[in-house]
Design a protein around this motif. Sequence first.
Motif, mmCIF file in Angstrom:
data_model
loop_
_atom_site.group_PDB
_atom_site.id
_atom_site.type_symbol
_atom_site.label_atom_id
_atom_site.label_comp_id
_atom_site.label_asym_id
_atom_site.label_seq_id
_atom_site.Cartn_x
_atom_site.Cartn_y
_atom_site.Cartn_z
ATOM 1 N N GLU A 1 0.831 -1.208 0.000
ATOM 2 C CA GLU A 1 0.000 0.000 0.000
ATOM 3 C C GLU A 1 0.866 1.259 0.000
ATOM 4 O O GLU A 1 0.593 2.218 -0.729
ATOM 5 N N GLN A 2 1.925 1.258 0.783
ATOM 6 C CA GLN A 2 2.826 2.408 0.807
ATOM 7 C C GLN A 2 3.534 2.593 -0.529
ATOM 8 O O GLN A 2 3.731 3.720 -0.986
ATOM 9 N N GLU A 3 3.878 1.483 -1.176
ATOM 10 C CA GLU A 3 4.515 1.571 -2.490
ATOM 11 C C GLU A 3 3.559 2.186 -3.511
ATOM 12 O O GLU A 3 3.951 3.042 -4.307
ATOM 13 N N TRP A 4 2.294 1.771 -3.461
ATOM 14 C CA TRP A 4 1.316 2.337 -4.387
ATOM 15 C C TRP A 4 1.089 3.823 -4.112
ATOM 16 O O TRP A 4 0.911 4.623 -5.033
ATOM 17 N N ARG A 5 1.065 4.181 -2.853
ATOM 18 C CA ARG A 5 0.881 5.602 -2.521
ATOM 19 C C ARG A 5 2.057 6.434 -3.048
ATOM 20 O O ARG A 5 1.866 7.556 -3.504
ATOM 21 N N GLU A 6 3.267 5.893 -2.977
ATOM 22 C CA GLU A 6 4.425 6.600 -3.532
ATOM 23 C C GLU A 6 4.304 6.742 -5.043
ATOM 24 O O GLU A 6 4.628 7.795 -5.608
#
Length: 152
Positions: free
Chosen positions: A67-72
Motif C-alpha cells: 500500500e505504501q509503495e502504491w501511494r508513492e
Amino acid sequence: MWILHFLPDALILWICNIVLLVGIALTVTVFFIKRIPIINQYRTPAQVLGMALLVLGVYWRGGYAIEQEWRERVAAVEARVAAAEAQSKEENVKIVTKVVTKTQVIRTRGETITKYIDREIVQYDTKFAPGGQCEIPREFIKAHNDAAEAPK
C-alpha cells in the motif's frame, strides 16, 4: 480495505507490528512450554494461535508495504501531472497569443481590402445607375480573389 484509508498510517503500522510480534513471541514460547507440566496441555492451541498470528502479521505487514509503495507511485504520478498542467498553461498562453495575433492580422487585412474596394467601386458607380449596363469590374474580381487568399 478502503476503510483503512480513514485510519492513520502509524496506527495501521502499529497494529501490524503488534500482531507480528505477538505471533513471534507466542510461537517461540510454545517451544519452551513443554517443560512446564501445568501449561503443557495448552501447548497445541497456543502453537496454532501463534502460527496463525505470525502468518496474519506477515500478511498484513506485506499488504501495508505494498500500500505504501502504491501511494508513492500515486504521488509521483500526481507530481508529473502537476508539471504537465503547468506546461500546458504555458502552451495555452502561447496559443492564445498566436490566435490573437492572427485575428489582428486578418482584421487589419480585411480593413485594407474594404478600403480598397470602397475606393475602387466609386469609379464604377455610374455603371450601376438605372438604365446602365451591369457588369462586374475586373478590379472588384481581383480584390475578391486577393481577399480569398490565406493570410501570409
